[in-house]
Design a protein around this motif. Structure first.
Motif, mmCIF file in Angstrom:
data_model
loop_
_atom_site.group_PDB
_atom_site.id
_atom_site.type_symbol
_atom_site.label_atom_id
_atom_site.label_comp_id
_atom_site.label_asym_id
_atom_site.label_seq_id
_atom_site.Cartn_x
_atom_site.Cartn_y
_atom_site.Cartn_z
ATOM 1 N N THR A 24 41.577 45.908 46.346
ATOM 2 C CA THR A 24 42.708 44.998 46.524
ATOM 3 C C THR A 24 42.411 44.009 47.629
ATOM 4 O O THR A 24 41.835 44.360 48.659
ATOM 5 C CB THR A 24 43.990 45.773 46.865
ATOM 6 O OG1 THR A 24 43.748 46.521 48.049
ATOM 7 C CG2 THR A 24 44.397 46.695 45.747
ATOM 8 N N SER A 25 42.781 42.772 47.367
ATOM 9 C CA SER A 25 42.586 41.717 48.356
ATOM 10 C C SER A 25 43.494 40.553 47.984
ATOM 11 O O SER A 25 43.638 40.217 46.807
ATOM 12 C CB SER A 25 41.126 41.251 48.354
ATOM 13 O OG SER A 25 40.970 40.134 49.188
ATOM 14 N N SER A 26 44.097 39.943 48.983
ATOM 15 C CA SER A 26 44.980 38.815 48.687
ATOM 16 C C SER A 26 44.178 37.587 48.258
ATOM 17 O O SER A 26 44.643 36.791 47.451
ATOM 18 C CB SER A 26 45.846 38.481 49.898
ATOM 19 O OG SER A 26 45.024 38.150 50.994
ATOM 20 N N THR A 27 42.970 37.434 48.787
ATOM 21 C CA THR A 27 42.098 36.324 48.385
ATOM 22 C C THR A 27 40.710 36.872 48.094
ATOM 23 O O THR A 27 39.851 36.923 48.982
ATOM 24 C CB THR A 27 42.018 35.239 49.484
ATOM 25 O OG1 THR A 27 41.596 35.854 50.687
ATOM 26 C CG2 THR A 27 43.332 34.541 49.682
ATOM 27 N N PRO A 28 40.491 37.315 46.873
ATOM 28 C CA PRO A 28 39.196 37.916 46.545
ATOM 29 C C PRO A 28 38.071 36.884 46.605
ATOM 30 O O PRO A 28 38.282 35.714 46.287
ATOM 31 C CB PRO A 28 39.383 38.428 45.122
ATOM 32 C CG PRO A 28 40.525 37.667 44.562
ATOM 33 C CD PRO A 28 41.383 37.276 45.716
ATOM 34 N N PRO A 29 36.878 37.306 47.002
ATOM 35 C CA PRO A 29 35.742 36.388 47.031
ATOM 36 C C PRO A 29 35.360 35.968 45.614
ATOM 37 O O PRO A 29 35.777 36.573 44.617
ATOM 38 C CB PRO A 29 34.624 37.198 47.686
ATOM 39 C CG PRO A 29 35.065 38.603 47.681
ATOM 40 C CD PRO A 29 36.544 38.624 47.479
ATOM 41 N N LYS A 30 34.552 34.922 45.519
ATOM 42 C CA LYS A 30 34.154 34.378 44.228
ATOM 43 C C LYS A 30 33.511 35.427 43.329
ATOM 44 O O LYS A 30 33.780 35.465 42.128
ATOM 45 C CB LYS A 30 33.194 33.205 44.412
ATOM 46 C CG LYS A 30 32.802 32.557 43.097
ATOM 47 C CD LYS A 30 31.926 31.365 43.288
ATOM 48 C CE LYS A 30 31.499 30.683 42.007
ATOM 49 N NZ LYS A 30 31.642 31.318 40.764
ATOM 50 N N VAL A 31 32.703 36.295 43.884
ATOM 51 C CA VAL A 31 32.035 37.299 43.054
ATOM 52 C C VAL A 31 33.054 38.227 42.384
ATOM 53 O O VAL A 31 32.881 38.618 41.235
ATOM 54 C CB VAL A 31 30.986 38.085 43.871
ATOM 55 C CG1 VAL A 31 31.640 38.958 44.919
ATOM 56 C CG2 VAL A 31 30.109 38.911 42.964
ATOM 57 N N VAL A 32 34.144 38.517 43.067
ATOM 58 C CA VAL A 32 35.189 39.371 42.483
ATOM 59 C C VAL A 32 35.937 38.601 41.401
ATOM 60 O O VAL A 32 36.225 39.143 40.333
ATOM 61 C CB VAL A 32 36.155 39.891 43.570
ATOM 62 C CG1 VAL A 32 37.316 40.659 42.960
ATOM 63 C CG2 VAL A 32 35.401 40.762 44.562
ATOM 64 N N ARG A 33 36.224 37.327 41.640
ATOM 65 C CA ARG A 33 36.891 36.520 40.615
ATOM 66 C C ARG A 33 36.008 36.384 39.371
ATOM 67 O O ARG A 33 36.494 36.460 38.239
ATOM 68 C CB ARG A 33 37.258 35.147 41.176
ATOM 69 C CG ARG A 33 38.384 35.210 42.207
ATOM 70 C CD ARG A 33 38.890 33.836 42.583
ATOM 71 N NE ARG A 33 37.856 32.911 42.976
ATOM 72 C CZ ARG A 33 37.444 32.700 44.221
ATOM 73 N NH1 ARG A 33 37.991 33.377 45.211
ATOM 74 N NH2 ARG A 33 36.503 31.820 44.483
ATOM 75 N N ASP A 34 34.705 36.200 39.570
ATOM 76 C CA ASP A 34 33.770 36.121 38.440
ATOM 77 C C ASP A 34 33.761 37.435 37.658
ATOM 78 O O ASP A 34 33.736 37.443 36.432
ATOM 79 C CB ASP A 34 32.358 35.793 38.919
ATOM 80 C CG ASP A 34 32.238 34.386 39.462
ATOM 81 O OD1 ASP A 34 33.148 33.550 39.224
ATOM 82 O OD2 ASP A 34 31.218 34.114 40.132
ATOM 83 N N PHE A 35 33.772 38.550 38.385
ATOM 84 C CA PHE A 35 33.811 39.870 37.747
ATOM 85 C C PHE A 35 35.089 40.022 36.932
ATOM 86 O O PHE A 35 35.060 40.517 35.799
ATOM 87 C CB PHE A 35 33.701 40.947 38.823
ATOM 88 C CG PHE A 35 33.556 42.337 38.281
ATOM 89 C CD1 PHE A 35 32.358 42.766 37.744
ATOM 90 C CD2 PHE A 35 34.613 43.225 38.329
ATOM 91 C CE1 PHE A 35 32.215 44.057 37.254
ATOM 92 C CE2 PHE A 35 34.482 44.517 37.841
ATOM 93 C CZ PHE A 35 33.274 44.931 37.301
#
Length: 44
Positions: A24-35
């Motif tokens: 959980t993260s309020s602003t996930p890093p790009k790698v998490v968004r890509d995943f």
């Protein structure tokens, strides 16, 4: 997750989804968004 998709293994893909749900993260890093995008497009 790529291995699960390659071998059409629902068990591996579901494990990837479970790992993502536990992060959980309020602003996930790009790698998490890509995943997330990759997971969204996987249907076995």
């Amino acid at each position: 997750m790529e291995t699960g998709v390659r071998y059409r293994s629902g068990r591996i893909v579901e494990r990837a989804r479970a790992v993502r749900r536990s992060h959980t993260s309020s602003t996930p890093p790009k790698v998490v968004r890509d995943f997330d995008e990759r997971l969204h497009g996987v249907y076995l």
